[in-house]
Design a protein around this motif. Structure first.
Motif, PDB file in Angstrom:
ATOM      1  N   SER A  30      65.973  54.820   4.137  1.00 39.62           N
ATOM      2  CA  SER A  30      65.071  56.342   3.739  1.00 39.62           C
ATOM      3  C   SER A  30      64.203  56.628   3.127  1.00 39.62           C
ATOM      4  O   SER A  30      63.334  55.451   3.101  1.00 39.62           O
ATOM      5  N   THR A  31      63.441  57.970   3.557  1.00 34.78           N
ATOM      6  CA  THR A  31      62.450  58.205   3.068  1.00 34.78           C
ATOM      7  C   THR A  31      62.331  58.926   1.478  1.00 34.78           C
ATOM      8  O   THR A  31      61.408  59.441   1.334  1.00 34.78           O
ATOM      9  N   GLY A  32      62.978  58.311   1.267  1.00 34.08           N
ATOM     10  CA  GLY A  32      63.683  59.079  -0.726  1.00 34.08           C
ATOM     11  C   GLY A  32      64.051  60.822  -0.762  1.00 34.08           C
ATOM     12  O   GLY A  32      64.523  61.416  -1.428  1.00 34.08           O
ATOM     13  N   ARG A  33      64.240  60.976   0.861  1.00 33.21           N
ATOM     14  CA  ARG A  33      64.866  62.774   0.429  1.00 33.21           C
ATOM     15  C   ARG A  33      66.203  62.101   1.949  1.00 33.21           C
ATOM     16  O   ARG A  33      66.907  63.491   2.381  1.00 33.21           O
ATOM     17  N   ARG A  34      65.698  61.957   2.767  1.00 34.02           N
ATOM     18  CA  ARG A  34      66.662  61.244   3.864  1.00 34.02           C
ATOM     19  C   ARG A  34      67.195  60.466   4.301  1.00 34.02           C
ATOM     20  O   ARG A  34      65.989  59.300   3.992  1.00 34.02           O
ATOM     21  N   TRP A  35      68.489  59.749   4.769  1.00 32.32           N
ATOM     22  CA  TRP A  35      68.296  59.508   5.436  1.00 32.32           C
ATOM     23  C   TRP A  35      67.968  58.798   7.485  1.00 32.32           C
ATOM     24  O   TRP A  35      67.936  60.174   7.910  1.00 32.32           O
ATOM     25  N   TYR A  36      67.565  57.891   8.007  1.00 34.11           N
ATOM     26  CA  TYR A  36      67.422  57.585   9.486  1.00 34.11           C
ATOM     27  C   TYR A  36      68.440  56.450   9.643  1.00 34.11           C
ATOM     28  O   TYR A  36      67.998  55.442   8.931  1.00 34.11           O
ATOM     29  N   LEU A  37      68.136  56.290  11.161  1.00 33.29           N
ATOM     30  CA  LEU A  37      68.966  55.265  11.641  1.00 33.29           C
ATOM     31  C   LEU A  37      67.413  54.977  13.030  1.00 33.29           C
ATOM     32  O   LEU A  37      67.687  55.344  13.699  1.00 33.29           O
ATOM     33  N   VAL A  38      67.298  53.786  13.298  1.00 37.57           N
ATOM     34  CA  VAL A  38      66.218  53.599  13.459  1.00 37.57           C
ATOM     35  C   VAL A  38      67.338  52.271  14.957  1.00 37.57           C
ATOM     36  O   VAL A  38      68.260  51.275  14.194  1.00 37.57           O
ATOM     37  N   ALA A  39      67.384  52.952  16.038  1.00 33.70           N
ATOM     38  CA  ALA A  39      68.401  52.162  17.029  1.00 33.70           C
ATOM     39  C   ALA A  39      67.513  52.197  18.813  1.00 33.70           C
ATOM     40  O   ALA A  39      67.054  53.058  19.378  1.00 33.70           O
ATOM     41  N   ALA A  41      70.030  66.053   2.476  1.00 29.52           N
ATOM     42  CA  ALA A  41      70.895  66.631   3.460  1.00 29.52           C
ATOM     43  C   ALA A  41      71.902  65.888   2.667  1.00 29.52           C
ATOM     44  O   ALA A  41      71.658  63.872   2.310  1.00 29.52           O
ATOM     45  N   SER A  42      73.297  66.084   1.818  1.00 27.54           N
ATOM     46  CA  SER A  42      74.368  65.201   1.716  1.00 27.54           C
ATOM     47  C   SER A  42      74.655  64.356   2.653  1.00 27.54           C
ATOM     48  O   SER A  42      75.339  64.804   3.806  1.00 27.54           O
ATOM     49  N   LEU A  99      70.822  53.145  24.595  1.00 29.49           N
ATOM     50  CA  LEU A  99      71.723  52.834  24.956  1.00 29.49           C
ATOM     51  C   LEU A  99      70.776  54.029  26.908  1.00 29.49           C
ATOM     52  O   LEU A  99      70.472  53.378  28.245  1.00 29.49           O
ATOM     53  N   ASP A 100      71.485  54.818  26.979  1.00 33.27           N
ATOM     54  CA  ASP A 100      71.441  55.646  28.015  1.00 33.27           C
ATOM     55  C   ASP A 100      69.974  56.011  28.150  1.00 33.27           C
ATOM     56  O   ASP A 100      69.059  56.203  29.393  1.00 33.27           O
ATOM     57  N   ARG A 101      68.912  56.199  27.295  1.00 30.68           N
ATOM     58  CA  ARG A 101      67.674  56.636  27.698  1.00 30.68           C
ATOM     59  C   ARG A 101      66.921  55.378  27.830  1.00 30.68           C
ATOM     60  O   ARG A 101      65.727  55.342  28.172  1.00 30.68           O
ATOM     61  N   GLY A 102      67.628  54.437  27.774  1.00 33.02           N
ATOM     62  CA  GLY A 102      66.845  53.318  27.365  1.00 33.02           C
ATOM     63  C   GLY A 102      65.339  52.958  26.705  1.00 33.02           C
ATOM     64  O   GLY A 102      64.350  52.097  27.528  1.00 33.02           O
ATOM     65  N   ASP A 103      65.491  53.564  25.793  1.00 36.11           N
ATOM     66  CA  ASP A 103      64.747  53.002  24.741  1.00 36.11           C
ATOM     67  C   ASP A 103      64.780  53.651  23.265  1.00 36.11           C
ATOM     68  O   ASP A 103      65.887  53.113  23.186  1.00 36.11           O
ATOM     69  N   TRP A 104      64.072  52.901  22.066  1.00 34.21           N
ATOM     70  CA  TRP A 104      64.268  53.025  20.921  1.00 34.21           C
ATOM     71  C   TRP A 104      63.945  54.570  20.554  1.00 34.21           C
ATOM     72  O   TRP A 104      62.993  55.353  20.900  1.00 34.21           O
ATOM     73  N   ARG A 105      64.764  54.927  19.131  1.00 29.56           N
ATOM     74  CA  ARG A 105      65.196  56.407  19.017  1.00 29.56           C
ATOM     75  C   ARG A 105      65.481  56.009  16.967  1.00 29.56           C
ATOM     76  O   ARG A 105      65.546  54.800  17.108  1.00 29.56           O
ATOM     77  N   THR A 106      64.448  57.243  16.564  1.00 33.00           N
ATOM     78  CA  THR A 106      65.176  57.093  15.615  1.00 33.00           C
ATOM     79  C   THR A 106      66.336  58.380  15.582  1.00 33.00           C
ATOM     80  O   THR A 106      66.406  59.573  16.033  1.00 33.00           O
ATOM     81  N   PHE A 107      67.094  59.191  14.577  1.00 34.64           N
ATOM     82  CA  PHE A 107      67.932  59.594  14.192  1.00 34.64           C
ATOM     83  C   PHE A 107      68.496  59.795  12.920  1.00 34.64           C
ATOM     84  O   PHE A 107      68.681  59.244  11.857  1.00 34.64           O
ATOM     85  N   ARG A 108      68.299  61.534  12.447  1.00 35.45           N
ATOM     86  CA  ARG A 108      68.905  62.055  11.347  1.00 35.45           C
ATOM     87  C   ARG A 108      70.029  61.288  10.856  1.00 35.45           C
ATOM     88  O   ARG A 108      71.176  62.202  12.172  1.00 35.45           O
ATOM     89  N   VAL A 109      70.445  60.509   9.883  1.00 31.70           N
ATOM     90  CA  VAL A 109      72.055  60.841   9.842  1.00 31.70           C
ATOM     91  C   VAL A 109      72.850  61.622   9.374  1.00 31.70           C
ATOM     92  O   VAL A 109      74.019  61.698   9.984  1.00 31.70           O
ATOM     93  N   ASP A 110      72.075  62.971   9.158  1.00 22.66           N
ATOM     94  CA  ASP A 110      72.770  64.198   8.070  1.00 22.66           C
ATOM     95  C   ASP A 110      72.980  64.844   9.421  1.00 22.66           C
ATOM     96  O   ASP A 110      74.431  66.068   9.270  1.00 22.66           O
ATOM     97  N   ARG A 111      72.581  64.329  11.041  1.00 22.83           N
ATOM     98  CA  ARG A 111      73.284  65.052  12.108  1.00 22.83           C
ATOM     99  C   ARG A 111      73.978  64.334  12.813  1.00 22.83           C
ATOM    100  O   ARG A 111      74.580  64.568  14.154  1.00 22.83           O
ATOM    101  N   VAL A 112      74.680  63.350  12.491  1.00 29.13           N
ATOM    102  CA  VAL A 112      74.942  62.640  13.198  1.00 29.13           C
ATOM    103  C   VAL A 112      76.719  63.014  12.595  1.00 29.13           C
ATOM    104  O   VAL A 112      76.894  62.972  11.200  1.00 29.13           O
ATOM    105  N   SER A 113      77.709  62.862  13.755  1.00 27.71           N
ATOM    106  CA  SER A 113      79.161  62.772  13.168  1.00 27.71           C
ATOM    107  C   SER A 113      79.831  61.463  14.059  1.00 27.71           C
ATOM    108  O   SER A 113      79.514  61.742  15.484  1.00 27.71           O
ATOM    109  N   GLU A 114      80.982  61.844  13.264  1.00 29.72           N
ATOM    110  CA  GLU A 114      81.889  61.067  14.306  1.00 29.72           C
ATOM    111  C   GLU A 114      81.867  59.663  14.673  1.00 29.72           C
ATOM    112  O   GLU A 114      81.629  58.652  15.923  1.00 29.72           O
TER     113      GLU A 114
END
Length: 323
Positions: free
Chosen positions: A180-189, A137-138, A192-207
């Motif tokens: 980077s997995t070579g196909r997509r970017w991910y954020l490991v973070a 994804a771009s 705070l609301d879930r009180g746990d570690w999560r991964t987020f696909r960066v192409d699904r992030v906005s604002e």
């Protein structure tokens, strides 16, 4: 004559960064100073960590050589624009080999670019279209640079997120790493609301928005962001134990197979075997193996064996030959 020593040193450094040897007399003429002043300025640059090499001769010469450390670079306008455009083009797509370091470099460069150069970079990128493989994804480079700056500065990040099922949410996180997995970017973070570690696909992030609130980094459970992402992905989808034998040297296969598929091991006599655990669709794995351009044989899993056989038959039929 240039009397401003800092300005003169920057000009001298810019000249020396050109890959050539500069005679002392030519440098003196360029800077409108004496050769003695040039020698003193060269000594000042060396004291600052720049490895300037001098050669003997009737006129003598100077050139910047590779050193043990990376001192600051001086870029002119055209060089800065070229680097920024190149980094943006690579960062916008999760190109294999272009990882978080490239995004951090882009974030640092764009932070100090004058507004006139930022406008040139944006205009040039808007007027061009990169030719990519289409399997990733771009991503707007602004999204990546904001995230990279919050990772580096230990600053809380707020953003809108769209899940796989289309559900929208607002997240506030403590960003840890971009991967980077070579196909997509991910954020490991840390969410705070879930009180746990999560991964987020960066192409699904906005604002994305850097809140300015600092935090003390937490210890990641796995110790490695890449390993945490790998485990997170495997928990969410079906995985396969991959075993493939290649009729090619291990160095050839390692250069053509992405790291997320595994690391090949030599079997000797120009053969090697790839073992790994992958979670992609077997149809895509069949295509990716075919793209290596070398002979191979799938041993595991059975689903991939079937997918490779079906792909081969489809390609033969597409060529107009009998299967």
């Amino acid at each position: 004559m240039t009397t401003d020593t800092p300005a003169r040193l920057l000009t001298l450094l810019s000249l020396l960064q050109t890959p050539r040897e500069w005679p002392g007399g030519e440098l003196a003429d360029r800077l409108q100073v004496s050769r003695r002043t040039v020698r003193r300025d060269i000594d000042r640059l060396r004291d600052l960590g720049y490895p300037v090499q001098a050669t003997k001769g009737s006129d003598g010469g100077y050139r910047l050589v590779a050193g043990k450390a990376m001192p600051p670079l001086v870029l002119d306008d055209e060089e800065a624009v070229a680097i920024a455009v190149g980094l943006r083009a690579g960062a916008g797509h999760a190109v294999e080999g272009v990882d978080e370091a490239s995004v951090r470099a882009l974030a640092k460069l764009e932070q100090v670019l004058p507004s006139r150069l930022r406008h040139r970079v944006s205009t040039l990128q808007a007027a061009t279209t990169p030719l990519t493989s289409g399997d990733g994804a771009s991503i707007p480079t602004g999204t990546l640079t904001v995230m990279a700056s919050t990772v580096a500065g230990h600053e809380r990040l707020r953003f809108a997120y769209r899940a796989k099922d289309g559900a929208a949410s607002r997240r506030v996180v403590e960003p840890y790493r971009l991967v980077s997995t070579g196909r997509r970017w991910y954020l490991v973070a840390y969410d705070l609301d879930r009180g746990d570690w999560r991964t987020f696909r960066v192409d699904r992030v906005s604002e994305p928005f850097a809140t300015g609130a600092r935090f003390a980094p937490r210890d990641l459970p796995t110790g490695s962001a890449a390993e945490f992402l790998r485990q997170s992905m495997y928990r969410r989808q079906e995985t396969y134990e991959l075993v493939v034998t290649f009729e090619a040297d291990v160095s050839v296969v390692a250069a053509r197979v992405p790291a997320w598929m595994g690391v090949p091991e030599s079997l000797g006599e120009g053969r090697c075997r790839l073992r790994g655990a992958v979670g992609d669709a077997v149809e895509w794995m069949a295509v990716r193996l075919a793209m290596t351009g070398v002979e191979f044989r799938v041993e595991e899993p059975p689903e991939l064996v079937s997918a490779v056989r079906e792909l081969g038959g489809r390609l033969v039929r597409a060529s107009g030959d009998a299967a």
